[in-house]
Design a protein around this motif. Structure first.
Motif, PDB file in Angstrom:
ATOM      1  N   LYS A 242      63.656  12.808  23.107  1.00  0.00           N
ATOM      2  CA  LYS A 242      62.361  13.288  22.605  1.00  0.00           C
ATOM      3  C   LYS A 242      62.567  14.169  21.376  1.00  0.00           C
ATOM      4  CE  LYS A 242      59.910  13.140  27.042  1.00  0.00           C
ATOM      5  NZ  LYS A 242      60.898  12.317  27.729  1.00  0.00           N
ATOM      6  N   ASN A 243      61.486  14.352  20.619  1.00  0.00           N
ATOM      7  CA  ASN A 243      61.525  15.254  19.464  1.00  0.00           C
ATOM      8  C   ASN A 243      61.486  16.698  19.942  1.00  0.00           C
ATOM      9  OD1 ASN A 243      61.148  12.920  17.762  1.00  0.00           O
ATOM     10  ND2 ASN A 243      58.944  13.067  18.184  1.00  0.00           N
ATOM     11  N   LEU A 244      62.055  17.585  19.131  1.00  0.00           N
ATOM     12  CA  LEU A 244      61.880  19.022  19.356  1.00  0.00           C
ATOM     13  C   LEU A 244      61.158  19.602  18.150  1.00  0.00           C
ATOM     14  CD1 LEU A 244      62.291  21.734  20.784  1.00  0.00           C
ATOM     15  CD2 LEU A 244      64.510  21.912  19.621  1.00  0.00           C
ATOM     16  N   ILE A 245      60.000  20.220  18.390  1.00  0.00           N
ATOM     17  CA  ILE A 245      59.256  20.904  17.343  1.00  0.00           C
ATOM     18  C   ILE A 245      59.290  22.398  17.675  1.00  0.00           C
ATOM     19  CG2 ILE A 245      57.023  21.167  16.192  1.00  0.00           C
ATOM     20  CD1 ILE A 245      56.401  18.264  17.087  1.00  0.00           C
ATOM     21  N   MET A 246      59.999  23.155  16.872  1.00  0.00           N
ATOM     22  CA  MET A 246      60.146  24.593  17.094  1.00  0.00           C
ATOM     23  C   MET A 246      59.323  25.336  16.050  1.00  0.00           C
ATOM     24  SD  MET A 246      62.759  26.624  18.826  1.00  0.00           S
ATOM     25  CE  MET A 246      64.370  26.013  18.353  1.00  0.00           C
ATOM     26  N   ILE A 247      58.506  26.286  16.507  1.00  0.00           N
ATOM     27  CA  ILE A 247      57.638  27.037  15.595  1.00  0.00           C
ATOM     28  C   ILE A 247      57.928  28.522  15.741  1.00  0.00           C
ATOM     29  CG2 ILE A 247      55.271  27.456  14.815  1.00  0.00           C
ATOM     30  CD1 ILE A 247      54.481  24.928  16.488  1.00  0.00           C
ATOM     31  N   GLN A 248      58.410  29.130  14.684  1.00  0.00           N
ATOM     32  CA  GLN A 248      58.631  30.577  14.654  1.00  0.00           C
ATOM     33  C   GLN A 248      57.442  31.209  13.937  1.00  0.00           C
ATOM     34  OE1 GLN A 248      62.597  32.365  13.935  1.00  0.00           O
ATOM     35  NE2 GLN A 248      61.645  33.426  12.210  1.00  0.00           N
ATOM     36  N   VAL A 249      56.699  32.044  14.655  1.00  0.00           N
ATOM     37  CA  VAL A 249      55.461  32.607  14.117  1.00  0.00           C
ATOM     38  C   VAL A 249      55.701  34.034  13.625  1.00  0.00           C
ATOM     39  CG1 VAL A 249      53.036  33.103  14.575  1.00  0.00           C
ATOM     40  CG2 VAL A 249      54.150  31.181  15.733  1.00  0.00           C
ATOM     41  N   GLU A 250      55.328  34.265  12.387  1.00  0.00           N
ATOM     42  CA  GLU A 250      55.526  35.565  11.760  1.00  0.00           C
ATOM     43  C   GLU A 250      54.754  36.669  12.481  1.00  0.00           C
ATOM     44  OE1 GLU A 250      56.671  38.603   9.544  1.00  0.00           O
ATOM     45  OE2 GLU A 250      57.487  36.586   9.226  1.00  0.00           O
ATOM     46  N   ALA A 251      55.508  37.697  12.938  1.00  0.00           N
ATOM     47  CA  ALA A 251      54.934  38.920  13.520  1.00  0.00           C
ATOM     48  C   ALA A 251      53.962  38.645  14.669  1.00  0.00           C
ATOM     49  CB  ALA A 251      54.257  39.751  12.436  1.00  0.00           C
ATOM     50  N   LEU A 252      54.245  37.631  15.456  1.00  0.00           N
ATOM     51  CA  LEU A 252      53.419  37.366  16.647  1.00  0.00           C
ATOM     52  C   LEU A 252      53.943  38.227  17.786  1.00  0.00           C
ATOM     53  CD1 LEU A 252      51.267  35.806  18.259  1.00  0.00           C
ATOM     54  CD2 LEU A 252      52.986  34.000  18.616  1.00  0.00           C
ATOM     55  N   GLN A 253      53.218  39.277  18.113  1.00  0.00           N
ATOM     56  CA  GLN A 253      53.648  40.206  19.155  1.00  0.00           C
ATOM     57  C   GLN A 253      52.865  39.954  20.439  1.00  0.00           C
ATOM     58  OE1 GLN A 253      54.232  44.124  17.572  1.00  0.00           O
ATOM     59  NE2 GLN A 253      54.799  45.029  19.541  1.00  0.00           N
ATOM     60  N   GLY A 254      53.483  40.224  21.570  1.00  0.00           N
ATOM     61  CA  GLY A 254      52.952  39.816  22.862  1.00  0.00           C
ATOM     62  C   GLY A 254      51.624  40.427  23.265  1.00  0.00           C
ATOM     63  N   PHE A 255      51.310  41.621  22.778  1.00  0.00           N
ATOM     64  CA  PHE A 255      50.107  42.305  23.273  1.00  0.00           C
ATOM     65  C   PHE A 255      48.810  41.596  22.914  1.00  0.00           C
ATOM     66  CE2 PHE A 255      50.396  44.158  19.011  1.00  0.00           C
ATOM     67  CZ  PHE A 255      49.064  44.257  18.621  1.00  0.00           C
ATOM     68  N   VAL A 256      48.833  40.690  21.923  1.00  0.00           N
ATOM     69  CA  VAL A 256      47.590  40.011  21.534  1.00  0.00           C
ATOM     70  C   VAL A 256      47.226  38.866  22.467  1.00  0.00           C
ATOM     71  CG1 VAL A 256      47.807  40.638  19.101  1.00  0.00           C
ATOM     72  CG2 VAL A 256      48.794  38.475  19.906  1.00  0.00           C
ATOM     73  N   ILE A 257      48.204  38.368  23.211  1.00  0.00           N
ATOM     74  CA  ILE A 257      47.956  37.222  24.097  1.00  0.00           C
ATOM     75  C   ILE A 257      47.018  37.625  25.231  1.00  0.00           C
ATOM     76  CG2 ILE A 257      49.026  35.551  25.652  1.00  0.00           C
ATOM     77  CD1 ILE A 257      49.615  35.089  22.657  1.00  0.00           C
ATOM     78  N   ASN A 258      45.992  36.809  25.399  1.00  0.00           N
ATOM     79  CA  ASN A 258      44.967  37.043  26.434  1.00  0.00           C
ATOM     80  C   ASN A 258      44.284  38.404  26.293  1.00  0.00           C
ATOM     81  OD1 ASN A 258      45.271  34.534  27.818  1.00  0.00           O
ATOM     82  ND2 ASN A 258      47.152  35.305  28.748  1.00  0.00           N
ATOM     83  N   SER A 259      44.288  38.946  25.086  1.00  0.00           N
ATOM     84  CA  SER A 259      43.585  40.208  24.814  1.00  0.00           C
ATOM     85  C   SER A 259      42.347  39.929  23.976  1.00  0.00           C
ATOM     86  CB  SER A 259      44.492  41.191  24.067  1.00  0.00           C
ATOM     87  OG  SER A 259      45.540  41.631  24.893  1.00  0.00           O
ATOM     88  N   SER A 260      41.403  40.826  24.064  1.00  0.00           N
ATOM     89  CA  SER A 260      40.148  40.685  23.309  1.00  0.00           C
ATOM     90  C   SER A 260      39.848  41.965  22.546  1.00  0.00           C
ATOM     91  CB  SER A 260      38.985  40.374  24.251  1.00  0.00           C
ATOM     92  OG  SER A 260      39.187  39.164  24.930  1.00  0.00           O
ATOM     93  N   VAL A 261      39.097  41.820  21.474  1.00  0.00           N
ATOM     94  CA  VAL A 261      38.595  42.965  20.731  1.00  0.00           C
ATOM     95  C   VAL A 261      37.136  42.686  20.399  1.00  0.00           C
ATOM     96  CG1 VAL A 261      39.363  42.041  18.487  1.00  0.00           C
ATOM     97  CG2 VAL A 261      38.993  44.500  18.751  1.00  0.00           C
ATOM     98  N   ASN A 262      36.304  43.677  20.635  1.00  0.00           N
ATOM     99  CA  ASN A 262      34.876  43.526  20.362  1.00  0.00           C
ATOM    100  C   ASN A 262      34.275  42.310  21.087  1.00  0.00           C
ATOM    101  OD1 ASN A 262      32.738  44.840  19.063  1.00  0.00           O
ATOM    102  ND2 ASN A 262      32.727  43.376  17.380  1.00  0.00           N
ATOM    103  N   GLY A 263      34.812  42.035  22.290  1.00  0.00           N
ATOM    104  CA  GLY A 263      34.290  40.944  23.108  1.00  0.00           C
ATOM    105  C   GLY A 263      34.791  39.563  22.764  1.00  0.00           C
ATOM    106  N   LYS A 264      35.752  39.439  21.842  1.00  0.00           N
ATOM    107  CA  LYS A 264      36.255  38.117  21.449  1.00  0.00           C
ATOM    108  C   LYS A 264      37.766  38.069  21.586  1.00  0.00           C
ATOM    109  CE  LYS A 264      32.544  36.989  18.192  1.00  0.00           C
ATOM    110  NZ  LYS A 264      32.219  36.622  16.785  1.00  0.00           N
TER     111      LYS A 264
END
Length: 616
Positions: A242-264
């Protein structure tokens, strides 16, 4: 009037050198970008050269300044020609590696411009007359006058240079040792200081390598690496073919995952894809001074970053058993994709070293939309979809995003995501930036799903490093409404998202194992049945230990956090300090050995020797 005339007559070479060299530096700066801010440190560097010249008698002084003028002029012309192709400044590591120069060799004729050689005009036609004039005058200055001039120029030059270097080190603490943004250094410090710093860093790194590795040490490293191998059982070979697609995301820090701000939701698309994948919720970045490049280095090699500086710059001449080379040995096509300039972080040298067949950099993308540092994630990922379509399967594609790069100040282009009370703050701007990147990643993954690519591909996505620096920790703690602001709580926040998406979502869920970027390569080796050679990380699906080691000697696992700066152990679950035990001391010794062996491998290019031993 006679004194002024006498002064001018006696020091015409010094006056000419300062005037002409500064003029060249300023004109050169305009061709590169706006270098106005480098005038003072550039002048200081010229003063230092003049101070050395003043030690000599008149003839020796004139010759020394002539040689300095020649060297500076040659560097300027070389920089200009190199910049036209790579949008970067030449460095010792580039000259040693040679790859970048080979790449541009065929285009040199087109890059040459007659105007560039005007920087050499004074060397050929004017300075010889000045030197002849000084020789004919045969005036001699006393030792007292020469020493006085030396002291004046050297003290002024060093004082100004110290202030300039110190200011830059405070603004960008890692820049002077890593040299990852050479254009910015030259802009801030001037071209003379930049090239002196580059030479110093290169010499210092090579001195460190001169100490030979004893036979016992080499055997200890071989044994340690062999003991570090994972026992692959779970999911072994699930990704073969199978193919491997690896994505390194700039400054993606864990605290934003499943978090909301101003209801979004801040990252609605990543949240959605995480639910369709195997998500590692205790995954840490392990970068050091090399930042983004360290993340790439660890992910593709499972070796620790350099103890000082950046491995991408310091060890560009080394041999590696990197992931792309490993995939190539299995018949895969391998490519790296990044919309920024190819030479940034020395990528066009290192990617060849790693074994990538191709590097799609700035020149391979239409630069049709710029946000922040360069090509927007929307444009980059949209164009990357088309590039993936044209790749021959099976392939390994390594993508690096850019838009969510610090300092997140291009807010007008991130869209209308409302961060409420956080508007205008660093964390508010970051949330806008990462929300934008999340939207583009959602588009990218949805398109790959829609066109059938994901039916035959494994996707690995992770963040490269922190987003919020420690001097802004109050903003992060306030957003998370965290009561405790201890070192342990801060360390827990240094997680970055990492998930692995399998075809048909055959494996998914939340995996609580503690891991880091060092562990991605061994994990990939398990999934794709690649050879696991010369790695110091672990397979996340078959972990014998959950230890995550950081470059400074600290470590964390599900039970304990050790802060090397304070020599304090914490219970991860209660937050209480715990006493050092024999078990913890052994753990600490293991960590130091692991880091030390990784350093030996890099400094002495031991992968090459290890490979020779295997082939005997």
């Amino acid at each position: 009037m006679d004194k002024i005339k006498s002064f001018f007559t006696n020091f015409i070479d010094v006056i000419f050198f300062v005037t002409v060299v500064m003029f060249k530096i300023l004109v050169y700066g305009k061709h590169m970008s706006s270098f106005k801010s480098s005038f003072i440190p550039a002048l200081a560097s010229v003063f230092v050269l003049v101070s050395i010249a003043c030690i000599f008698k008149t003839r020796g002084r004139a010759r020394f300044l002539y040689i300095c003028n020649c060297i500076i002029s040659i560097f300027i012309v070389s920089d200009l020609i190199y910049y036209k192709y790579f949008k970067d400044i030449i460095s010792v590591s580039v000259l040693i590696s040679g790859f970048q120069l080979n790449a541009v060799k065929s285009s040199v004729a087109n890059l040459l411009d007659f105007k560039d050689f005007l920087y050499l005009f004074d060397i050929v036609f004017i300075i010889p007359f000045i030197n002849r004039y000084l020789t004919s005058q045969n005036r001699k200055l006393s030792t007292k006058v020469r020493v006085s001039m030396f002291l004046v120029f050297i003290l002024v030059g060093i004082f100004i240079d110290f202030k300039s270097f110190y200011a830059l080190s405070k603004e960008q603490p890692r820049l002077l040792t890593t040299m990852y943004n050479k254009v910015y250094i030259a802009k801030k410090l001037g071209t003379v200081n930049y090239h002196c710093l580059d030479i110093y860093n290169c010499v210092f790194a090579n001195i460190n390598r001169l100490t030979p590795v004893s036979k016992d040490k080499f055997q200890a490293i071989e044994y340690f690496i062999d003991k570090s191998k994972s026992s692959h059982e779970n999911l072994n070979g699930i990704g073969q073919g199978k193919n491997l697609i690896m994505i390194q995301v700039e400054a993606l820090q864990g605290f934003v995952i499943n978090s909301s701000v101003n209801g979004k939701e801040i990252t609605p698309n990543l949240n959605r894809w995480i639910s369709r994948s195997e998500y590692f919720d205790n995954f840490y970045y392990q970068v050091a001074a090399g930042g983004t490049s360290d993340a790439e280095f660890m992910t593709n090699n499972s070796l620790y970053p350099a103890s000082a500086g950046a491995a991408y710059l310091l060890y560009s001449g080394n041999e590696y058993n990197a992931m792309p080379k490993n995939f190539k040995n299995k018949g895969y096509y391998t490519a790296a994709l990044h919309g920024f300039r190819e030479s940034f972080w020395n990528r066009n040298v290192m990617y060849r070293k790693f074994g990538f067949d191709n590097f799609y950099g700035e020149k391979s993308y239409k630069q049709n939309e710029s946000i922040g540092l360069g090509l927007s994630d929307k444009s980059f990922l949209t164009q990357s979809v088309e590039k993936l379509k044209n790749m021959k399967s099976p392939y390994y594609a390594f993508l690096i995003t850019l838009t969510s790069h610090f300092p997140y100040d291009d807010v007008n282009k991130y869209g209308d995501f409302d961060v409420g009370d956080y508007k205008g703050s660093l964390i508010g701007n970051y949330m806008k930036a990462i929300h934008y990147t999340d939207e583009q990643l959602g588009m990218f993954l949805d398109e790959l799903d829609k066109n059938g690519t994901l039916k035959n591909s494994i996707v690995v996505l992770y963040g490269d490093h922190y987003a919020i620096p420690k001097d802004k920790q109050d903003q992060l703690f306030n957003f998370l409404k965290t009561g405790s602001k201890s070192d342990l709580e801060w360390e827990k926040l240094q997680k970055v998202p990492m998930f692995i998406h399998f075809p048909d979502e055959s494996v998914k869920g939340v995996n609580h194992v503690y891991g880091g970027q060092m562990d991605i390569y061994p994990t990939v080796c398990n999934l794709f049945k690649l050879k696991e050679e010369d790695m110091l990380g672990k397979d996340l699906f078959n972990p014998e230990s959950e230890r995550v080691t950081f470059r400074n000697g600290s470590f964390i696992d599900k039970d304990c956090y050790y802060s090397s700066q304070d020599d304090i152990y914490y219970d991860v679950n209660t937050g209480n300090k715990i006493s050092k035990s024999d078990k913890l001391e052994k753990e600490e010794d293991y960590i130091l050995n692991q880091l030390g062996y990784s350093d030996y491998i890099l400094r002495h290019n031991l992968i090459k020797k290890l490979n020779l031993d295997k082939n005997k």
